[in-house]
Design a protein around this motif. Structure first.
Motif, short mmCIF file in Angstrom:
data_model
loop_
_atom_site.label_atom_id
_atom_site.label_comp_id
_atom_site.label_asym_id
_atom_site.label_seq_id
_atom_site.Cartn_x
_atom_site.Cartn_y
_atom_site.Cartn_z
N VAL A 74 0.67 -1.12 -0.02
CA VAL A 74 0.04 -0.04 0.47
C VAL A 74 0.63 0.50 -0.14
O VAL A 74 1.80 1.33 1.13
N THR A 75 0.68 1.98 -1.12
CA THR A 75 1.22 3.16 -1.36
C THR A 75 0.80 3.83 -0.39
O THR A 75 -0.57 4.70 -0.49
N HIS A 76 1.54 5.69 -0.07
CA HIS A 76 0.68 7.05 0.57
C HIS A 76 -0.41 7.43 -0.50
O HIS A 76 -1.61 7.40 0.00
N GLU A 77 -0.29 7.37 -1.54
CA GLU A 77 -1.34 7.52 -2.75
C GLU A 77 -2.27 6.53 -3.28
O GLU A 77 -3.60 7.48 -3.54
N ASP A 78 -2.23 5.55 -2.55
CA ASP A 78 -3.05 5.14 -2.12
C ASP A 78 -4.07 4.79 -1.38
O ASP A 78 -5.30 4.71 -1.20
N LEU A 79 -3.47 5.58 0.23
CA LEU A 79 -4.21 5.79 0.90
C LEU A 79 -4.91 7.18 0.98
O LEU A 79 -5.89 7.24 1.26
N ARG A 80 -4.16 7.96 -0.21
CA ARG A 80 -5.02 9.02 -0.28
C ARG A 80 -5.96 8.61 -0.76
O ARG A 80 -7.59 9.57 -1.67
N GLU A 81 -6.49 8.04 -2.08
CA GLU A 81 -7.40 7.34 -2.95
C GLU A 81 -8.68 7.06 -2.03
O GLU A 81 -10.02 7.23 -1.79
N ARG A 82 -8.05 5.92 -1.33
CA ARG A 82 -9.02 5.59 0.10
C ARG A 82 -9.56 7.00 0.69
O ARG A 82 -10.90 6.76 1.48
N ASP A 83 -9.11 7.43 1.86
CA ASP A 83 -9.25 8.09 2.36
C ASP A 83 -8.36 9.40 3.24
O ASP A 83 -7.29 9.57 3.63
N PRO A 84 -8.96 10.33 1.53
CA PRO A 84 -8.61 11.78 1.83
C PRO A 84 -8.11 12.23 3.17
O PRO A 84 -7.03 13.16 3.62
N GLU A 85 -9.08 12.37 4.07
CA GLU A 85 -9.25 12.95 4.78
C GLU A 85 -8.06 12.37 5.76
O GLU A 85 -7.46 13.50 6.68
#
Length: 377
Positions: free
Chosen positions: A354-365
């Motif tokens: 899981v990458t930083h950008e993956d997390l941004r897509e899943r949960d931007p907050e």
């Protein structure tokens, strides 16, 4: 075709169901050593991604399979008593006994014969079988008997675990980290029915010894863990069911089949529960084995080779991710200085999948909180 399946867990039952649906003329017998209704453990959890393969393989069964699941759309990491929600992580949970009951009923309805209390240790006891599936668990007796052919390897990890249940309902999948005078205790918890949650306690061996748990009875260990997580349990107790301490073992096999015998599920390889993927991998393997057997009806060795070719890479990748996850948990004492948001972020990146950008897509907050604090990798 005469098919014998040794072990009535999710892998063996799901393979039997799929093959019987596609080839009703096959005679399929599942040999389950326990009596009907016997099960150990509490709940099992699937991500939505993990469930999608079941829906694709058999939509009708999928509806029955998920009918009583408990669902949530996020998880949370609790560190220093602060819960950090992680959105975009969808989970479906059910009791292990309900999982098995649905599979057992579907198999029986399809015409699979399930023989409870039937312990088969040696494939030689099944001379009439054209194909034998050894799905008899992580301590597989068939694999042990044929070890020179399968060439299994075992990596016993250091942390200690104990499975409990509780009436405290953890709606999101919750990972709880508690610092004590003895060291760090971890709980993996999630609601799996209207009344119960799984509560798996993890602790490193040094902390386990300092707390005296190496000398404690099962009941004493349960009471001790109940005190450690008293704030999280909200006045509820922990429930035991053969809740003895154990260590995780990573199992691999150099060869997946021998003659007319093939390994499946945890007998084939284990995927650690910190990834929540063991049952998923077992059932995906069952689909792949069924596909291979159906494609090579007259050539069992070719079917086994096709199965291995289709699944070995996925198995290796998941086991690599599981090792990284285990490494993170086993060194968590070095992470406890992090603030709750940074700690949760580090947790989410632990496997490298899981990458930083993956997390941004899943949960931007969540990522906005990470970046605002300057914690981004």
């Amino acid at each position: 075709m005469n098919v014998a399946v040794i072990g009535g867990g999710p892998a063996g039952l799901y393979f039997s169901l799929l093959l019987k649906q596609r080839h009703p003329e096959d005679h399929i017998v599942v040999h389950e050593r326990n009596e009907a209704g016997a099960t150990y453990g509490w709940g099992v959890v699937f991500s939505d991604i993990a469930l999608s393969f079941l829906q694709d393989a058999d939509p009708a069964f999928f509806e029955k399979f998920t009918a009583h699941h408990q669902r949530c759309d996020h998880m949370e990491v609790i560190h220093r008593g602060v819960a950090v929600p992680l959105r975009g992580n969808h989970f479906s949970r059910t009791s292990r006994i309900d999982l098995l009951r649905v599979l057992q009923d579907a198999c029986t309805e399809a015409g699979v014969e399930i023989r409870y209390g039937s312990r088969v240790n040696d494939p030689a006891e099944l001379p009439d079988a054209d194909l034998i599936v050894a799905a008899d668990g992580i301590n597989s007796e068939v694999r042990t008997r044929l070890a020179e052919h399968f060439q299994p390897s075992f990596e016993v990890r250091r942390n200690k675990f104990a499975w409990y249940g509780t009436h405290q309902l953890f709606h999101p999948v919750s990972l709880i980290f508690r610092e004590t005078e003895y060291g760090v205790f971890i709980a993996h918890s999630y609601q799996y029915s209207e009344e119960l949650s799984t509560f798996l306690v993890e602790v490193d061996p040094d902390t386990w010894h300092r707390a005296g748990l190496d000398m404690a009875t099962e009941e004493e260990s349960r009471a001790f863990c109940e005190k450690v997580f008293a704030d999280d349990l909200g006045g509820h107790s922990l429930l035991g069911n053969r809740s003895n301490w154990f260590q995780a073992s990573v199992v691999q096999n150099a060869h997946w089949s021998h003659g007319k015998v093939v390994l499946l599920g945890d007998a084939l390889r284990s995927v650690h529960f910190s990834l929540g993927s063991g049952t998923r991998m077992a059932m995906q393997d069952a689909i792949a084995l069924c596909d291979a057997v159906c494609a090579h009806r007259d050539d069992v060795p070719a079917a086994f080779q096709a199965f291995e070719d289709s699944r070995r890479d996925a198995s290796a990748k998941f086991q690599d991710a599981a090792r990284r996850s285990l490494d993170w948990y086993e060194s968590v004492d070095r992470k406890m200085h992090l603030d709750p948001v940074a700690f949760a972020y580090d947790y989410m990146l632990r496997t490298g999948r899981v990458t930083h950008e993956d997390l941004r897509e899943r949960d931007p907050e969540f990522i906005a909180r990470v970046e605002a604090a300057g914690n981004a990798a």
